[in-house]
Write a protein that holds these residues in place. Sequence first.
Motif, PDB file in Angstrom:
ATOM      1  N   ASP A   1       0.894  12.925  25.784  1.00 53.26           N
ATOM      2  CA  ASP A   1       1.465  12.031  26.799  1.00 53.26           C
ATOM      3  C   ASP A   1       2.104  12.877  27.897  1.00 53.26           C
ATOM      4  O   ASP A   1       2.711  13.921  27.625  1.00 53.26           O
ATOM      5  N   LYS A   2       1.975  12.398  29.125  1.00 51.35           N
ATOM      6  CA  LYS A   2       2.513  13.197  30.231  1.00 51.35           C
ATOM      7  C   LYS A   2       2.844  12.286  31.411  1.00 51.35           C
ATOM      8  O   LYS A   2       2.029  11.460  31.819  1.00 51.35           O
ATOM      9  N   ASP A   3       4.050  12.424  31.963  1.00 48.49           N
ATOM     10  CA  ASP A   3       4.450  11.746  33.192  1.00 48.49           C
ATOM     11  C   ASP A   3       4.357  12.740  34.343  1.00 48.49           C
ATOM     12  O   ASP A   3       4.875  13.870  34.249  1.00 48.49           O
TER      13      ASP A   3
ATOM     14  N   SER B   1       5.086   7.828  40.285  1.00 50.02           N
ATOM     15  CA  SER B   1       5.040   8.398  38.939  1.00 50.02           C
ATOM     16  C   SER B   1       3.821   7.841  38.213  1.00 50.02           C
ATOM     17  O   SER B   1       3.591   6.632  38.190  1.00 50.02           O
TER      18      SER B   1
ATOM     19  N   ARG C   1       1.798   7.781  34.606  1.00 49.64           N
ATOM     20  CA  ARG C   1       1.956   8.034  33.170  1.00 49.64           C
ATOM     21  C   ARG C   1       0.584   8.162  32.515  1.00 49.64           C
ATOM     22  O   ARG C   1      -0.204   7.222  32.492  1.00 49.64           O
TER      23      ARG C   1
ATOM     24  N   LYS D   1      -1.538   8.932  29.032  1.00 45.47           N
ATOM     25  CA  LYS D   1      -1.411   8.838  27.585  1.00 45.47           C
ATOM     26  C   LYS D   1      -2.385   9.808  26.916  1.00 45.47           C
ATOM     27  O   LYS D   1      -3.479  10.081  27.434  1.00 45.47           O
TER      28      LYS D   1
ATOM     29  N   ASP E   1      -6.352   9.787  27.283  1.00 42.37           N
ATOM     30  CA  ASP E   1      -6.852   9.361  28.595  1.00 42.37           C
ATOM     31  C   ASP E   1      -7.837  10.396  29.120  1.00 42.37           C
ATOM     32  O   ASP E   1      -7.691  11.601  28.858  1.00 42.37           O
TER      33      ASP E   1
END
Length: 233
Positions: free
Chosen positions: A173-175, A182, A184, A186, A189
């Motif tokens: 996961d990465k923001d 922003s 997001r 997952k 993805d």
Amino acid sequence: MGCGDGTKAAFFVSELKKIKKDLKIRYCPIDISSYMVSKATETFAKSHGDEIVRFQYNISDFENLENITPLLRNSDFKTSIFLLMGNTLGNFEIHELLYTIRVSMAPSDVFVVDTAIDDNKQQERAATYQKSQLWNKWLIHIPLQLGLEKSDVQLGARFQNTRIEVYFTLLKDKDVAFQDKSIRFKKGDQIIILVAYKHNKEDLKSYLNMHFDNVHFKFSKDNSKVLATCSRG
């Protein structure tokens, strides 16, 4: 167009110089990636720095080509050669791209394109894309420019939707903050980075003749590639 690192265009200019040594040339790399435009300019500065009259780059996608080309024309450079090299043609919906190029050309301009011909080996080719460190090294700059890290993604490739798709899969996961927004991501993805279509020989001839008035073809001996020069008439 889609300049890459500029190597193919630099070779093309070398051949032009053999024909006419005092030819005035201005190099205008166009690419959506600022990294590639920078690399292409470096390539030309090293190989043709003393011969190129001027550089004028543009960071843009091809959808804006019709607005870009008038900005590049002036009284000193009345003829433009549109280069689309390295099978870049296969990375787009072909009719949309060819139409965009034609309406962006002046009557004296020339379009030069080289592309691969369908050999019915797309499944095997997709597997080589996935294993290639060269492709990973070339394409990794796109997720990096989005704010991701090398450790965040893994390169993959598949033959799907009548085309090869090269993509990066998120490993966590990465923001990411990008252009005041922003995003997001997952784990799992996928970001499709590149698509590659292949067309058979007769279809390619038909498509180019449909969009341009004067087309000359040069096929490789094994019919795996074609080089075409096109004009508006």
